[in-house]
Scaffold this active site. Structure first.
Site, mmCIF file in Angstrom:
data_model
loop_
_atom_site.group_PDB
_atom_site.id
_atom_site.type_symbol
_atom_site.label_atom_id
_atom_site.label_comp_id
_atom_site.label_asym_id
_atom_site.label_seq_id
_atom_site.Cartn_x
_atom_site.Cartn_y
_atom_site.Cartn_z
ATOM 1 N N SER A 125 -17.416 46.711 27.575
ATOM 2 C CA SER A 125 -16.131 46.731 27.957
ATOM 3 C C SER A 125 -15.880 45.657 28.984
ATOM 4 C CB SER A 125 -15.911 48.121 28.398
ATOM 5 O OG SER A 125 -14.470 48.297 28.756
ATOM 6 N N ASN A 126 -14.738 45.885 29.925
ATOM 7 C CA ASN A 126 -14.744 44.983 31.115
ATOM 8 C C ASN A 126 -13.948 45.863 32.172
ATOM 9 O OD1 ASN A 126 -11.582 44.815 30.706
ATOM 10 N ND2 ASN A 126 -11.976 43.938 28.942
ATOM 11 N N PRO A 127 -13.941 45.498 33.219
ATOM 12 C CA PRO A 127 -13.575 46.003 34.415
ATOM 13 C C PRO A 127 -11.753 46.220 34.658
ATOM 14 C CG PRO A 127 -14.489 44.006 35.333
ATOM 15 C CD PRO A 127 -14.389 43.680 33.792
#
Ligand code: C5P
Length: 411
Positions: A216-218
């Site tokens: 995923s990513n932030p």
């Protein structure tokens, strides 16, 4: 709390009736004032038993009215205070609204300042009921609410939960920020995007590696949620397609929760079929594990190689549909870059058939992923570029939506 352009200089009469939930009206009065509205508080006699007019005068910086016969605002002759306030109001909110006050409004009684003012007002009416479970469920209250709804009143709640009496059930006042959301929905409903459909994507995507791990990513989803709220403030019907976030759903839009790129693609393409504008703010993953392990991957060797496959480009899928259906009419994309910001953003504008691209340099500590603020450049199809200073994500959303309003005006 930030200024909300929709609320700036708006005149809101906040009616407060006698219930223990009146203490929550203090927060509401404060937030409305901080958001830029001019808040005139009108309290019933019973309300003053729970909170004092002084509390509201301090929070709003304006006189709080309690009686038909006296007014501390010298500009208003005593006997017409109710008419003056009612006619000047953009919105009348009654929070908390007791069963008694709603019964009066349904009947058209005018026996105190608030009920008289409500009868004289021509602005929209928003009611946030609060009372004990049995009182709310009573057929008399339900009949009164039905009459008020029929006449166009908007309702915020009541919510389910614990009552001051210790009973559980429906009848709690909804939280002040949720009432604020309803205020925005009601005040915005005839705005420049009334009758328009806007689709917004937000947040990250998650691609499972095994049952307990993912790529995923932030992305926090904040920018997309702010865009949705800014669209609701302008009267749009909004569908928000969001990846996993901790953000609460603001009032007034449909939220579709998704996890993977594939799920987001399906939801965005479907919602866009009848949309006037798509704002693609989601931070979509570019790669997903080629295979998802059915069981948790065990640690064995020193190295582990993950094989990844490109995910589908959602904007490309939208562009393909758009070429056939003409919907969505406008597409706004986002370019999160770590180098050659403008050049890469311009390329994206072309490659993804966008009408507007919002470029941001995600290497800055105060802009991009997970931050409260953002610094962006807006590039449009005609080559025009507009660099915005560092501002809140809501501020950025306001500017983007102003552009969307401009684009849609031309159609
Ligand atoms: O190509 P890049 O990911 O930099 O493009 C960013 C824009 O494209 C964003 O608006 C993003 O939401 C969208 N996007 C997409 N599908 C992907 C990847 C990104 O629609 N698979």
């Amino acid at each position: 709390m930030e200024t909300i352009p929709l609320l700036k200089e708006k005149r809101i009469v906040l009616g407060i009736t006698g219930g223990i939930a009146a203490y929550k009206a203090c927060t509401l009065a404060s937030h409305l004032t901080q958001a830029g509205a001019r808040v005139d508080v009108v309290m019933t006699e019973a309300a003053t038993r729970f909170v004092t007019p002084l509390t509201f005068e301090a929070l709003t910086g304006r006189p709080a009215y309690t009686s038909m016969w006296r007014t501390s605002d010298e500009a208003l002759p005593t006997h017409i205070a109710h008419v003056g306030l009612a006619h000047a109001a953009d919105l009348l909110v009654i929070a908390p609204a007791t069963a008694n006050t709603m019964a009066k409004l349904a009947q058209g009684l005018a026996d105190n300042l608030l009920s008289t003012l409500a009868l004289a007002a021509q602005c929209p009416l928003l009611l946030a009921p609060a009372m004990d479970v049995g009182m709310w469920a009573h057929p008399a209250t339900q009949a009164n609410v039905a009459v008020l709804r029929e006449r166009g009143a908007a309702l915020a709640g009541p919510a389910q939960g614990r009552m001051a009496s210790g009973l559980e059930g429906e009848g709690r006042l909804v939280e002040p920020d949720e009432i604020l959301g309803h205020v925005r929905r009601v005040l915005g409903r005839d705005g420049p995007l009334a009758g328009r459909r806007v689709v917004v994507s937000a947040g990250p995507t998650e691609e499972p590696i095994d049952p307990v791990r993912f790529l995923s990513n932030p992305s926090s989803g904040r920018q997309g949620f702010a865009l949705s709220q800014a669209a609701v403030d302008r009267g749009a019907t909004v569908t928000l397609v969001t990846g996993p976030t901790h953000l609460e759903t603001p009032v007034g839009f449909e939220r579709v929760d998704v996890r993977t790129v594939e799920e987001m693609k399906e939801a965005v393409v479907e919602a866009s079929e009848t949309a006037d504008a798509l704002l693609m703010a989601a931070a979509v993953g570019d790669y997903a594990p080629t295979e998802v392990a059915a069981q948790k991957v065990k640690k064995r060797a020193e190295d582990l190689t993950l094989r990844l496959t490109r995910t589908p480009d959602i904007l490309a899928a939208v562009a393909e549909r758009r070429s056939k259906t003409d919907h969505p009419r406008f597409v706004v994309g986002f370019a999160a870059e770590t180098e050659d910001l403008l050049e890469n953003a311009r390329k994206k504008l072309e490659a993804k058939s966008l009408d507007l691209v919002v470029a941001n340099d995600v290497t800055a500590a105060d802009a991009g992923f997970g931050t409260e603020t953002n610094r962006v450049v807006l590039l449009s199809r005609d080559g025009e570029s507009m660099e915005l200073p560092l501002m809140s994500k809501s501020g950025v959303a306001e500017r983007i939506l102003d552009r969307v309003v401009g684009l849609l005006k031309e159609t």
